[in-house]
Write an enzyme that holds these catalytic residues in place. Structure first.
Site, short mmCIF file in Angstrom:
data_model
loop_
_atom_site.label_atom_id
_atom_site.label_comp_id
_atom_site.label_asym_id
_atom_site.label_seq_id
_atom_site.Cartn_x
_atom_site.Cartn_y
_atom_site.Cartn_z
CE LYS A 277 -3.80 -2.06 2.66
NZ LYS A 277 -4.92 -1.83 1.73
CG ASP A 288 -7.71 -4.91 6.88
OD1 ASP A 288 -8.87 -4.59 6.56
OD2 ASP A 288 -6.96 -5.58 6.13
CG ASP A 347 -3.94 -4.32 -0.42
OD1 ASP A 347 -3.99 -4.66 0.77
OD2 ASP A 347 -4.27 -3.19 -0.82
CD GLU A 349 -5.65 -8.30 3.29
OE1 GLU A 349 -6.44 -7.85 4.14
OE2 GLU A 349 -5.35 -7.68 2.26
NE ARG A 351 -10.84 -10.03 -2.14
CZ ARG A 351 -11.19 -9.09 -3.02
NH1 ARG A 351 -11.48 -9.43 -4.26
NH2 ARG A 351 -11.24 -7.82 -2.66
#
Length: 494
Positions: A277, A288, A347, A349, A351
């Site tokens: 990122k 997150d 990124d 990740e 799921r």
């Protein structure tokens, strides 16, 4: 803070601060009239001078009115006619803003007469107590100088005798929800060097020790490998912090009653991995794990209320870091379901940990499964920070969640999950790709998860826009969607 509900005449109570409402046009409400009469027209005289117009949220603090046992009287404007949920919350927040700056240890709120659109006594009390309790939240764990202890310790709510039982129930539910929200906010606000997967596992164990009807199981790397959780493990392989799947069984219903299942994304820090990122704002990627935190908070509310349901909470916890051992774009992994996944973007990740956790949920034969995740920036583009995104494979479940969100004033908005979107996940090398291109990113993320949730009724909440407030002095976790999820479970009890 302690909350009490009483049915009594407000003008007779001894308190540090008595709060009554004034309508727009300087109209006295019922409680204000009683106080005005007891004080020989003191409030009427002030209104004639034009000190307060009665617009919604306006406040005026009065000291030592004659004929009253209250040390102060706080007038709050209630506007014209019915209030919306938002107007009512702003009014309550304005009252709280004044009260927390005063020296009194208690207050009496005589606001039960206010009309809020679509809300009965229970609903109004829920909103009021949640707003007050949430407004009292402070996170100063890492400050060398702590916030001064609040003087205000007790709030008494005046209710009509016929509505007292409903108001008491609303206050009880609100306090449990507020407690769950505070728990969620605390976890979300913790720094990522402390709040890692093992820390969350320890939090789960502590909850299990405190409650006899909560069983906790922690699945470590070895167990995840045995289960074939290749997608889950791929996310964690670049980090020194080991992954954990946290399994919590709450037994409040009949032994043979199928459970409801909540699945939370718990990426305790997300650098994006090799698909790293941008640096700006990356500190907020500690949030997150707010999906997992919201499951914790909902469970805490359920434990406080001891709801007569069975509930399974699954938290998919890992840290997404770049290293020589990290997953690369182009890697192909085999999920617990046996489906292979081409990882085009490391990124994406969340799921990957969720898909294996959704497969694991099958063994509980659940009535319904809801996953909660800060999944896509695209959801913020689509819906902003006001409502959460919602998708699912069962229309009845989706409607139940939408209704719960309305009742809890913690709204969601349904997005389509049409088959046409599934084609964007096609891969020439594996069964499925983990991203679907630049279009409809929130929906294709939901499509990805749907392929692992075919054996039960399932819904997905994307809380990327609602789980925390970005930037500035107000930055921090919000505690959402704990109200929505708790309301959904309360509705299942009915």
């Amino acid at each position: 803070m302690e909350f009490l509900v009483k049915s009594t005449r407000p003008e007779t109570l001894k308190t540090a601060t008595l709060v009554v409402a004034i309508g727009e046009g300087r109209k006295l409400g019922l409680a204000a009239k009683a106080v005005d009469e007891a004080s020989a027209g003191a409030i009427s005289a002030l209104l004639k001078r034009g000190d307060i117009a009665g617009k919604s949220g306006q406040t005026l603090l009065l000291h030592s009115l004659p004929g009253l046992k209250a040390e102060r009287v706080l007038l709050v404007g209630s506007g014209k006619g019915e209030l919306s949920d938002r107007q009512y919350r702003k009014l309550v927040a304005a009252v709280h803003g004044v009260l927390k700056g005063l020296g009194g240890s208690d207050a009496v709120l005589a606001l039960g007469e206010l009309k809020v659109k679509g809300r009965d006594a229970y609903g109004k009390t829920r909103l009021l107590v949640e707003t007050l309790a949430d407004g009292d939240y402070v996170f100063d764990q890492f400050k060398s100088q702590k916030a001064e202890a609040r003087a205000l310790k007790k709030i008494t709510l005046i209710a009509d005798k016929a509505e007292q039982a409903d108001s008491e129930r609303g206050s009880l539910h609100a306090q449990a929800i507020a407690s769950g929200m505070a728990f969620t906010r605390n976890l979300g606000n913790l720094p990522p060097n402390l709040c890692h997967p093992s820390y969350l596992a320890d939090e789960a164990k502590a909850l299990g020790k405190a409650h006899k009807n909560l069983k906790v199981e922690i699945l470590d790397e070895k167990k995840l490998k045995e289960l074939g959780a290749g997608a889950f493990l791929a996310v964690a392989q670049g980090s020194a912090q080991p992954p954990r799947m946290i399994v919590m069984h709450y037994h409040g219903g009949a032994k043979d009653e199928a459970p409801f299942t909540l699945v939370g994304k718990g990426i305790t820090f997300d650098t994006g991995g090799i698909s790293i990122k941008p640096a700006a704002g990356m500190d907020e990627m500690k949030y997150d794990m707010c999906g997992a935190a919201s499951v914790f908070g909902t469970l805490k509310a359920v434990l406080e209320l001891q709801l007569p349901i069975n509930l399974v909470c699954l938290l998919a916890c890992a840290e997404n870091m770049p290293s020589g051992g990290a997953t690369r774009p182009g890697d192909i992994v085999t999920s617990m379901s046996g489906q292979t996944v081409e990882i085009l973007n490391t990124d994406a990740e969340g799921r990957l940990v969720l898909c294996d956790t959704l497969t694991y949920a099958e063994r509980f034969k659940p009535q319904a499964v809801i996953d909660i995740a800060t999944l896509t920036g695209a959801c913020i583009v689509a819906l902003g920070s006001q409502v959460s995104g919602l998708m699912g494979n069962n229309e009845a479940l989706v409607k139940q969640l939408l209704k719960a969100g309305e009742h809890a004033d913690d709204r969601a908005w349904q997005l389509p999950l049409h088959d046409e979107y599934q084609e964007q996940l096609d891969s020439p090398f594996a069964d499925i790709a983990n991203i679907g291109g630049p279009k409809a990113g929130t929906i294709t993320a939901g499509c990805f998860l749907s392929r692992f949730a075919k054996k039960y009724h399932w819904a997905h909440l994307d809380i990327a826009g609602t789980a925390w407030i970005s930037g500035g002095k107000d930055k921090g976790a919000t505690g959402r969607p704990v109200p929505l999820l708790t309301q959904y479970l309360l509705d299942r009890v009915k």
